[in-house]
Design a protein around this motif. Structure first.
Motif, PDB file in Angstrom:
ATOM      1  N   GLN A  23      14.328  44.721   5.525  1.00 57.07           N
ATOM      2  CA  GLN A  23      15.040  45.486   4.387  1.00 57.07           C
ATOM      3  C   GLN A  23      13.573  46.651   4.264  1.00 57.07           C
ATOM      4  O   GLN A  23      13.792  47.626   3.719  1.00 57.07           O
ATOM      5  N   ALA A  24      12.496  45.956   4.000  1.00 59.11           N
ATOM      6  CA  ALA A  24      11.080  46.766   3.542  1.00 59.11           C
ATOM      7  C   ALA A  24      11.005  47.675   4.606  1.00 59.11           C
ATOM      8  O   ALA A  24      10.090  49.086   4.176  1.00 59.11           O
ATOM      9  N   ILE A  25      10.668  46.833   5.634  1.00 56.58           N
ATOM     10  CA  ILE A  25      10.502  47.812   7.147  1.00 56.58           C
ATOM     11  C   ILE A  25      11.405  48.631   7.296  1.00 56.58           C
ATOM     12  O   ILE A  25      11.151  50.196   7.233  1.00 56.58           O
ATOM     13  N   ILE A  26      12.601  48.574   7.089  1.00 58.52           N
ATOM     14  CA  ILE A  26      13.888  50.025   6.941  1.00 58.52           C
ATOM     15  C   ILE A  26      14.081  50.424   6.119  1.00 58.52           C
ATOM     16  O   ILE A  26      13.775  51.415   6.195  1.00 58.52           O
ATOM     17  N   GLU A  27      13.365  50.266   4.565  1.00 61.84           N
ATOM     18  CA  GLU A  27      12.600  51.270   3.540  1.00 61.84           C
ATOM     19  C   GLU A  27      12.161  52.038   3.868  1.00 61.84           C
ATOM     20  O   GLU A  27      11.889  53.704   4.246  1.00 61.84           O
ATOM     21  N   ALA A  28      10.990  52.188   5.216  1.00 57.94           N
ATOM     22  CA  ALA A  28       9.281  52.037   5.010  1.00 57.94           C
ATOM     23  C   ALA A  28       9.666  53.319   6.343  1.00 57.94           C
ATOM     24  O   ALA A  28       9.563  54.467   6.263  1.00 57.94           O
ATOM     25  N   PRO A 148      13.599  52.431  24.555  1.00 53.96           N
ATOM     26  CA  PRO A 148      12.325  52.172  24.280  1.00 53.96           C
ATOM     27  C   PRO A 148      11.501  51.406  23.091  1.00 53.96           C
ATOM     28  O   PRO A 148      10.931  50.531  23.300  1.00 53.96           O
ATOM     29  N   ILE A 149      11.890  51.819  21.903  1.00 53.22           N
ATOM     30  CA  ILE A 149      11.210  50.417  20.613  1.00 53.22           C
ATOM     31  C   ILE A 149      12.698  49.805  20.512  1.00 53.22           C
ATOM     32  O   ILE A 149      13.362  49.542  20.560  1.00 53.22           O
ATOM     33  N   ASN A 150      11.437  48.521  20.847  1.00 52.32           N
ATOM     34  CA  ASN A 150      12.189  47.306  20.808  1.00 52.32           C
ATOM     35  C   ASN A 150      12.670  46.907  19.124  1.00 52.32           C
ATOM     36  O   ASN A 150      14.042  45.873  19.391  1.00 52.32           O
ATOM     37  N   ASP A 151      12.262  46.855  18.583  1.00 53.43           N
ATOM     38  CA  ASP A 151      13.399  46.275  16.860  1.00 53.43           C
ATOM     39  C   ASP A 151      12.831  47.145  15.785  1.00 53.43           C
ATOM     40  O   ASP A 151      11.705  48.092  16.217  1.00 53.43           O
ATOM     41  N   THR A 333      31.268  46.774  15.806  1.00 53.07           N
ATOM     42  CA  THR A 333      30.239  46.941  14.533  1.00 53.07           C
ATOM     43  C   THR A 333      28.617  46.606  15.411  1.00 53.07           C
ATOM     44  O   THR A 333      29.261  45.837  15.854  1.00 53.07           O
ATOM     45  N   PRO A 334      27.715  47.030  14.952  1.00 55.19           N
ATOM     46  CA  PRO A 334      27.166  47.510  15.986  1.00 55.19           C
ATOM     47  C   PRO A 334      26.068  46.083  15.620  1.00 55.19           C
ATOM     48  O   PRO A 334      26.189  45.710  14.319  1.00 55.19           O
ATOM     49  N   VAL A 335      25.193  45.399  16.623  1.00 56.73           N
ATOM     50  CA  VAL A 335      24.149  44.179  16.062  1.00 56.73           C
ATOM     51  C   VAL A 335      23.672  44.453  15.981  1.00 56.73           C
ATOM     52  O   VAL A 335      23.019  45.406  16.943  1.00 56.73           O
ATOM     53  N   GLY A 336      22.146  44.117  16.157  1.00 55.94           N
ATOM     54  CA  GLY A 336      20.695  43.684  16.308  1.00 55.94           C
ATOM     55  C   GLY A 336      19.487  44.765  15.529  1.00 55.94           C
ATOM     56  O   GLY A 336      20.549  45.638  14.444  1.00 55.94           O
ATOM     57  N   SER A 337      18.278  44.364  15.365  1.00 57.39           N
ATOM     58  CA  SER A 337      17.694  44.707  14.067  1.00 57.39           C
ATOM     59  C   SER A 337      17.528  46.642  14.965  1.00 57.39           C
ATOM     60  O   SER A 337      17.472  46.573  13.086  1.00 57.39           O
ATOM     61  N   ILE A 338      17.582  46.986  16.428  1.00 60.42           N
ATOM     62  CA  ILE A 338      17.354  48.387  16.062  1.00 60.42           C
ATOM     63  C   ILE A 338      18.931  49.020  15.455  1.00 60.42           C
ATOM     64  O   ILE A 338      18.956  50.074  14.354  1.00 60.42           O
ATOM     65  N   ASN A 339      20.193  48.497  15.637  1.00 55.45           N
ATOM     66  CA  ASN A 339      21.120  49.064  14.695  1.00 55.45           C
ATOM     67  C   ASN A 339      21.513  48.602  13.030  1.00 55.45           C
ATOM     68  O   ASN A 339      21.368  49.561  12.735  1.00 55.45           O
ATOM     69  N   ARG A 340      20.454  47.506  12.576  1.00 61.15           N
ATOM     70  CA  ARG A 340      20.653  47.302  11.367  1.00 61.15           C
ATOM     71  C   ARG A 340      19.222  48.569  10.817  1.00 61.15           C
ATOM     72  O   ARG A 340      19.599  48.939   9.535  1.00 61.15           O
ATOM     73  N   ALA A 341      18.156  49.010  11.311  1.00 59.98           N
ATOM     74  CA  ALA A 341      17.555  49.699  11.627  1.00 59.98           C
ATOM     75  C   ALA A 341      17.806  51.333  11.397  1.00 59.98           C
ATOM     76  O   ALA A 341      17.906  51.825   9.713  1.00 59.98           O
ATOM     77  N   ARG A 342      18.716  51.835  12.132  1.00 61.88           N
ATOM     78  CA  ARG A 342      18.846  53.240  12.555  1.00 61.88           C
ATOM     79  C   ARG A 342      19.992  53.789  11.699  1.00 61.88           C
ATOM     80  O   ARG A 342      20.303  55.044  11.480  1.00 61.88           O
TER      81      ARG A 342
END
Length: 360
Positions: A23-28, A148-151, A333-342
């Protein structure tokens, strides 16, 4: 570069992922998405546009869901018949074809092209969805098989580079592992952006990232152009060549372009990464890892067809947005790190461009 694309930046287990700090990564990431969006607008002396896919054009279409039971093994049909694909139907759609860059460039600049579209579900009168179901479902695809962006960790690293006032200094300031993540991302970007340039309506598009399909399945999506989709030779002297060709197509051609829409199942029993089997989380969390069609094929379940003389006016096109998380059925619903971030980055970017005077 083989080391970067094969070994580094792909997480093999949950223990390697920054789940606690995500969550801190996503906020950044959100903070830097807004900086990049504003920076692109300032450099081009224009108002804010989308943080990515800044240059695009919208047209109307229709989305026909097929009867997935016809001509298929009953077990496969049962797997496919989830969400909006559970019953045949014909629904209005709005599609946006775009270039992926955050800047408004010539259509002939090396780039990844995108197809986003929304399907109007308001007319559904079946028991497939509850009374309070969403009124639309959105899809977002690009003409590359993976991101190209993994996570989220790689996402933040590349955003730190892209928003640095001095790119060289920005790269040097990154921790060593983030430097490798950035180099891996940029290597994959080079492969993806330097494709043959073709009219939007003649490209194939992939979702890049996975989505739920019913309560227990996960899929990726692809829009496959009909081989008969019309297209005229592109004029490279025209910086809006791709847009203008799509406009010409929907205005003049008697036959409209269509795309078969396919689903690809996550099948851990058949899929391999460098000849090795991996668990489901590996395939879900690593957005830059391809699901090979030879191991898990796409199954056509629907068709998107453009409508003649249906270009949206520029202001309507700018007001159009796509949100694959907010506009999703419970089964999609989308799943995975990139989906949570985007999602958070896209919402913040949309709010900034559509409501510039409001606070975040």
């Amino acid at each position: 570069m083989l080391f970067l694309t094969r070994y580094f930046g792909v997480t093999g287990s949950d223990a390697e992922r920054s789940v606690i700090n995500e969550q801190a990564i996503i906020e950044a990431i959100v903070e830097r998405v807004l900086v990049m969006q504003a920076k692109a607008a300032a450099q081009q002396h224009r108002s804010l546009r989308r943080g990515t896919h800044a240059k695009g054009i919208c047209v109307q279409g229709q989305f026909e869901v097929f009867d997935v039971r016809v001509g298929r093994d009953p077990a496969l049909a049962a797997r496919l018949a989830k969400g909006i694909f559970a019953k045949p139907g014909l629904y209005p759609a709005v599609a946006r074809f775009a270039n992926s860059d955050s800047k408004v460039n010539s259509d002939f600049k090396a780039d990844v092209r995108s197809l986003s579209f929304s399907v109007d579900l308001a007319r559904i009168k079946t028991k497939v969805f509850s009374a309070n179901a969403v009124s639309r479902q959105d899809f977002s695809l690009q003409n590359a098989t993976t991101l190209p962006i993994n996570d989220s960790t790689a996402f933040l690293a590349i955003m730190r580079l892209l928003t640095a006032s001095n790119p060289a200094a920005g790269l040097w300031s990154l921790p060593f592992k983030d430097k490798l993540r950035v180099l891996r991302t940029l290597t994959l970007v080079q492969f993806q952006t330097h494709q043959k340039i073709k009219p939007y309506q003649q490209l194939r598009y992939w979702s890049n990232v996975p989505f739920r399909h019913g309560p227990n399945e996960v899929v990726k999506q692809s829009a496959i152009p009909s081989p008969d989709n019309p297209g005229m030779p592109l004029q490279r002297s025209n910086p809006n060549g791709l847009q203008d060709e799509l406009v010409r197509h929907v205005k003049e051609d008697s036959q409209m372009s269509s795309f078969d829409f396919g689903l690809q199942f996550l099948d851990t029993g058949k899929m391999t990464y460098w000849s090795k089997r991996q668990d489901a989380n590996f395939w879900i969390e690593n957005a830059s890892v391809e699901w090979h069609e030879a191991e898990s094929p796409f199954h056509t379940v629907a068709r998107l067809t453009l409508l003649p003389k249906s270009q949206l006016p520029p202001d309507a096109g700018e007001a159009t947005y796509f949100d694959v998380t907010g506009n999703a059925t419970p089964d999609s619903t989308p799943v995975g790190s990139i989906n949570r971030a985007r999602r958070q980055g896209e919402v913040a970017s949309r709010k900034a461009r559509m409501h510039p005077d409001s606070a975040l």
